[in-house]
Design an enzyme around this catalytic site. Sequence first.
Site, PDB file in Angstrom:
ATOM      1  N   HIS A  65       0.354  -1.061   0.008  1.00 56.09           N
ATOM      2  CA  HIS A  65       0.123  -0.377   0.300  1.00 56.09           C
ATOM      3  C   HIS A  65       1.003   1.138   0.272  1.00 56.09           C
ATOM      4  O   HIS A  65      -0.040   2.102   0.424  1.00 56.09           O
ATOM      5  CB  HIS A  65      -1.153  -0.393   1.585  1.00 56.09           C
ATOM      6  CG  HIS A  65      -2.018  -0.654   1.167  1.00 56.09           C
ATOM      7  ND1 HIS A  65      -3.226  -0.172   0.357  1.00 56.09           N
ATOM      8  CD2 HIS A  65      -2.645  -2.352   1.330  1.00 56.09           C
ATOM      9  CE1 HIS A  65      -4.282  -1.365   0.590  1.00 56.09           C
ATOM     10  NE2 HIS A  65      -3.476  -2.837   0.756  1.00 56.09           N
ATOM     11  N   LYS A 117     -10.168  13.939   3.925  1.00 55.56           N
ATOM     12  CA  LYS A 117      -8.810  11.946   4.149  1.00 55.56           C
ATOM     13  C   LYS A 117      -8.217  13.110   4.947  1.00 55.56           C
ATOM     14  O   LYS A 117      -8.446  13.719   5.652  1.00 55.56           O
ATOM     15  CB  LYS A 117      -8.568  12.789   2.960  1.00 55.56           C
ATOM     16  CG  LYS A 117      -7.517  13.534   2.146  1.00 55.56           C
ATOM     17  CD  LYS A 117      -6.790  13.757   0.840  1.00 55.56           C
ATOM     18  CE  LYS A 117      -7.363  13.707  -0.388  1.00 55.56           C
ATOM     19  NZ  LYS A 117      -7.458  12.907  -1.568  1.00 55.56           N
ATOM     20  N   ARG A 118      -7.559  11.917   5.854  1.00 55.19           N
ATOM     21  CA  ARG A 118      -6.347  11.706   6.620  1.00 55.19           C
ATOM     22  C   ARG A 118      -5.334  13.003   6.391  1.00 55.19           C
ATOM     23  O   ARG A 118      -5.270  13.247   5.264  1.00 55.19           O
ATOM     24  CB  ARG A 118      -5.655  10.379   6.421  1.00 55.19           C
ATOM     25  CG  ARG A 118      -6.591   9.788   7.490  1.00 55.19           C
ATOM     26  CD  ARG A 118      -7.177  10.021   8.570  1.00 55.19           C
ATOM     27  NE  ARG A 118      -5.792   9.859   9.718  1.00 55.19           N
ATOM     28  CZ  ARG A 118      -5.365   8.863  10.572  1.00 55.19           C
ATOM     29  NH1 ARG A 118      -6.500   8.521  11.434  1.00 55.19           N
ATOM     30  NH2 ARG A 118      -4.884   9.136  11.313  1.00 55.19           N
ATOM     31  N   LYS A 172      -0.203  14.702   1.147  1.00 51.64           N
ATOM     32  CA  LYS A 172      -1.476  14.303   0.720  1.00 51.64           C
ATOM     33  C   LYS A 172      -2.585  16.456   0.782  1.00 51.64           C
ATOM     34  O   LYS A 172      -2.614  16.370  -0.265  1.00 51.64           O
ATOM     35  CB  LYS A 172      -2.785  13.639   2.161  1.00 51.64           C
ATOM     36  CG  LYS A 172      -3.170  12.078   1.869  1.00 51.64           C
ATOM     37  CD  LYS A 172      -4.087  12.622   2.748  1.00 51.64           C
ATOM     38  CE  LYS A 172      -4.031  10.325   3.006  1.00 51.64           C
ATOM     39  NZ  LYS A 172      -4.344   9.771   1.921  1.00 51.64           N
ATOM     40  N   THR A 194      -9.087   6.227  -2.592  1.00 51.88           N
ATOM     41  CA  THR A 194     -10.406   5.641  -3.461  1.00 51.88           C
ATOM     42  C   THR A 194     -11.443   6.852  -3.364  1.00 51.88           C
ATOM     43  O   THR A 194     -12.330   6.913  -3.575  1.00 51.88           O
ATOM     44  CB  THR A 194     -10.831   4.210  -2.008  1.00 51.88           C
ATOM     45  OG1 THR A 194     -10.724   4.999  -1.135  1.00 51.88           O
ATOM     46  CG2 THR A 194      -9.828   3.266  -2.488  1.00 51.88           C
ATOM     47  N   LYS A 253     -15.273   7.907  -5.547  1.00 50.21           N
ATOM     48  CA  LYS A 253     -15.880   8.376  -5.094  1.00 50.21           C
ATOM     49  C   LYS A 253     -16.425   9.323  -5.138  1.00 50.21           C
ATOM     50  O   LYS A 253     -17.576   9.169  -5.864  1.00 50.21           O
ATOM     51  CB  LYS A 253     -15.832   8.387  -3.443  1.00 50.21           C
ATOM     52  CG  LYS A 253     -15.705   6.919  -2.954  1.00 50.21           C
ATOM     53  CD  LYS A 253     -15.569   6.850  -1.174  1.00 50.21           C
ATOM     54  CE  LYS A 253     -14.739   5.664  -0.399  1.00 50.21           C
ATOM     55  NZ  LYS A 253     -14.324   6.298   0.413  1.00 50.21           N
TER      56      LYS A 253
HETATM   57  C1  LIG Z   1     -12.901   6.860   1.064  1.00 49.06           C
HETATM   58  C2  LIG Z   1     -12.245   6.994   2.513  1.00 49.06           C
HETATM   59  C3  LIG Z   1     -10.926   7.822   2.722  1.00 49.06           C
HETATM   60  C4  LIG Z   1      -9.282   7.037   1.735  1.00 49.06           C
HETATM   61  O1  LIG Z   1      -9.624   8.548   1.223  1.00 49.06           O
HETATM   62  P1  LIG Z   1      -8.313   8.792   0.232  1.00 49.06           P
HETATM   63  O2  LIG Z   1      -8.939  10.874  -0.100  1.00 49.06           O
HETATM   64  O3  LIG Z   1      -8.435   8.017  -0.954  1.00 49.06           O
HETATM   65  O4  LIG Z   1      -7.719   8.913   0.818  1.00 49.06           O
HETATM   66  C5  LIG Z   1     -10.906   7.029   3.967  1.00 49.06           C
HETATM   67  N1  LIG Z   1     -11.803   7.676   5.458  1.00 49.06           N
HETATM   68  C6  LIG Z   1     -12.740   7.767   5.219  1.00 49.06           C
HETATM   69  C7  LIG Z   1     -13.908   7.923   5.617  1.00 49.06           C
HETATM   70  C8  LIG Z   1     -13.149   7.345   3.613  1.00 49.06           C
HETATM   71  O5  LIG Z   1     -14.526   7.217   3.647  1.00 49.06           O
END
Ligand SMILES: *Cc1c(COP(=O)(O)O)cnc(C)c1O
Length: 902
Positions: A426, A628-629, A634, A745, A749
């Site tokens: 990952h 996101k985190r 990022k 991911t 979405k």
């Molecule tokens: C999909 C998702 C992530 C991943 O987000 P990235 O932008 O791909 O890092 C993190 N937290 C939650 C709650 C998510 O649903």
Amino acid sequence: MSFDRRPSLSTSQSNDLIFKDPNSPHVPRLTRRLTGFLPQEIRAIDSIIPAESRKLWDAHKVKKFNEPSEFQDRFISHVEWTLARSLYNCDDLAAYEATSNSVRDNLVIDWNLTQQRQTARDKKRVYYLSLEFLMGRALDNALINMQTDTSSSGESREMVKGAIGDLGFKLEDVLKQEPDAALGNGGLGRLAACFVDSMATGDYPAWGYGLRYQYGIFAQKIINGFQVETPDYWLNFPNPWEIERSEIHVPINFYGYVDRSSNTSTLTPAEWLGGERVLAVAYDMPIPGFKTSTVNNLRLWSARPTTEFDFAKFNSGDYRNSVEQQQRAESITAVLYPNDNFEQGKELRLKQQYFWCAASLHDIVRRFKKTRRPWSEFPDQIAIQLNDTHPTLAIVELQRILVDLEKLDWHEAWGIVTATFAYTNHTVMQEALEKWPVGLFGHLLPRHLEIVFDINWFFLKEVEEKFPHDVDLLSRVSIIEESSPERQVRMAYLAVVGSHKVNGVAELHSDLIKTTIFKDFVKIYGVHKFTNVTNGITPRRWLKQANPKLASLISKTLNDPEDKFLLDMSKLTALRDLAEDEDFQEKWNDVKQFNKLRLADLIKELNGGVDILERDHIRNTLFDIQVKRIHEYKRQQLNILGVIHRYLSIKEALASGVKFEEVAKKFPRKVSIFGGKSAPGYYMAKLIIKLINSVAEVVNNDEELCDILKVVFIPDYNVSKAEIIIPASDLSEHISTAGTEASGTSNMKFVMNGGLIIGTVDGANVEITREIGEENIFLFGNLSENVEELRYAHQYQPQKLPQSLEKVLNAVESGAFSPDSPSEFQPLIDSIKHHGDYYLVSDDFDSYVATHELVDELYHKDKKSWLKKSILSVANVGFFSSDRCIEEYAGTIWNTEPLKPE
Ligand SMILES: *Cc1c(COP(=O)(O)O)cnc(C)c1O
């Protein structure tokens, strides 16, 4: 020495039975309750039911609810008996519990049938080992996925909605009572959750194995702009979605020593003695597939003290210590480690990992042994996928079981092990690669360390034979890193050596691992050991559940009332023809507007009932979202610095006398929305959160702006908030330094919900561009192949910042957003100006700002083109369904097939 290679039949109890062995005394007794619903092959059991069980068998009348009135009966029974509540005292929480228990009853029937079918047919099974499963809420998902006997799926949600409506409850309010199952940090844990959904939907015989943390990821509060962590009490109320299996408990050992009294070779069976012992207790969560009666299992382990008591200690008067040691057991599964893409190397973490791997392996081996197949068939019957290196100890544990307990020859065992496991990488970031000090490892797991040394010995021997006299190569690829002050076990290398396939999670990432961290291994094993499976997301949760309005518009438009497009996302390509249809665009835009208002409501609620966004302007306010985190790679810092740039530009124009209307034309309405948690110990990430909130404070209260720019930080980002936030986006930001985000991911979405993306050429953004067309995505910034060079240049030349960024940093340094302590954000500024700008904020800044200008222009001056891009994004998003991922894993890595219910 010769061994009987046929496993002995285990007698330990279990819910999944051996129909292959009708002589087993357990079969009739345990199957007597399974009347009425049995598929053909299981119905054969009927003939062997002993006379004394016949009455019970015949009396059995359990039945799924199909009709509203049947649901209501079930609901009321649960209020009355399960909750023991008076009906006049049934609030939304009780209604949630009663509804969930009723739905669970239906799922359990299919769950049992699925497990019996999988056991009876004895096909190859997949076990997905993940230390994190970020499941979110279960009830709404179950209502969408669940099959009843008469209605097709999708309709059961409507039926239950009507049925509890007639009892005086609103489904929406009831659903909100459920706490998120937040047993994960971010993308990796959510991936595992999407995968179990897709494995059940595709009818794969597949189980997930994880840990049942008493505390999931912490809840985030924002106090004075700072992140404050509070515990996540998700198990405060009874959890209807877990089934405790107190009869399934596996003893797990730690510490102690290896008895070598009878022999000296580490390659022959050894006895591991002494040390600490705890019990792993199984909790099962049903995982319903969509439009199928397959219900798979997610088994989570919880740590418990053994019932053995240390009488030596007790008798020596050390009662307190003896009790304390028992209590220590529970701490193993007490809490999820809150780091995303970072390894901390704490002993308790390694203990968690071994506890989970050992319990899961024991369970898997026990199930295999009941088939009485020879060990050589183990890899034909079982595929184990490792979600990152966290479960790498499972490789060592299986080798230990085969050599020490089952007495197989070391090399024969190793052949079975490597044919069974596959590993998903990952990250390529050094700080995220797992390593364990040899001392700590050997203290906790003395026998496992011996086995790791032996694995490494044979591996290095193989390398030496292939590439004689290349000492550098040997030290580079050794599983043991000879570092000071202490040697370390490199878990990623152990995972590569112990697996038959290694995959990355997006094309760019899978290429990168072959040229960076695993370069030498490509040379040793050949390129075919390494492959790619681009990540995906489940459209059931991320389209149907999160965005019912869009799903409904699509199903009407495609004339697909049963939502079959959620199983075959290529059906969405029919939307291409409507991308420029003005009537359709208007409907499309109305859905977006609805979702933006829904998010505005959430933001208001979280802001203590005070509105931040003006309702009248929402239709022409661009919702720009980064959730996101929080992580330097990022680059939320790039985003907020861009926001400051916009703010300063507006202020400057107004100060120089440009009329407001003109300024507003150049900087049309926009709200920048942020959300995400920082690891509690990650200083820089926490400072970024503080900066975002400080900027929000200034910008949102600057009346001169007349609301053309707003900044919002949504606290406690999690799955259920994501379901509200993501469908509301016009634009979302996926702006990691090129080469650092393995896949991402949430980018998928957002696209699935008709949002456009601003992003770097990184992770799955590359494939998203390929699928939806480069005219439908806003890419910017340097490419990954230039990152090393740019970083190198920063080391040796004094940093030359673009003027635009210089201005922004000066404003921050002057205390414009922290008047009481102007130096508050100095560490952030220094990292860019003086410490080499490792994440290349300065290199990408101008390109980022310029790309935002293109975004504004299109959104505000050419809404039709915008809507066309939005529609085309959804039309072409099909590739990113996690159903496609699972098919790829099954075909290229697991060699498994679906087992369809008849
Ligand atoms: C999909 C998702 C992530 C991943 O987000 P990235 O932008 O791909 O890092 C993190 N937290 C939650 C709650 C998510 O649903």
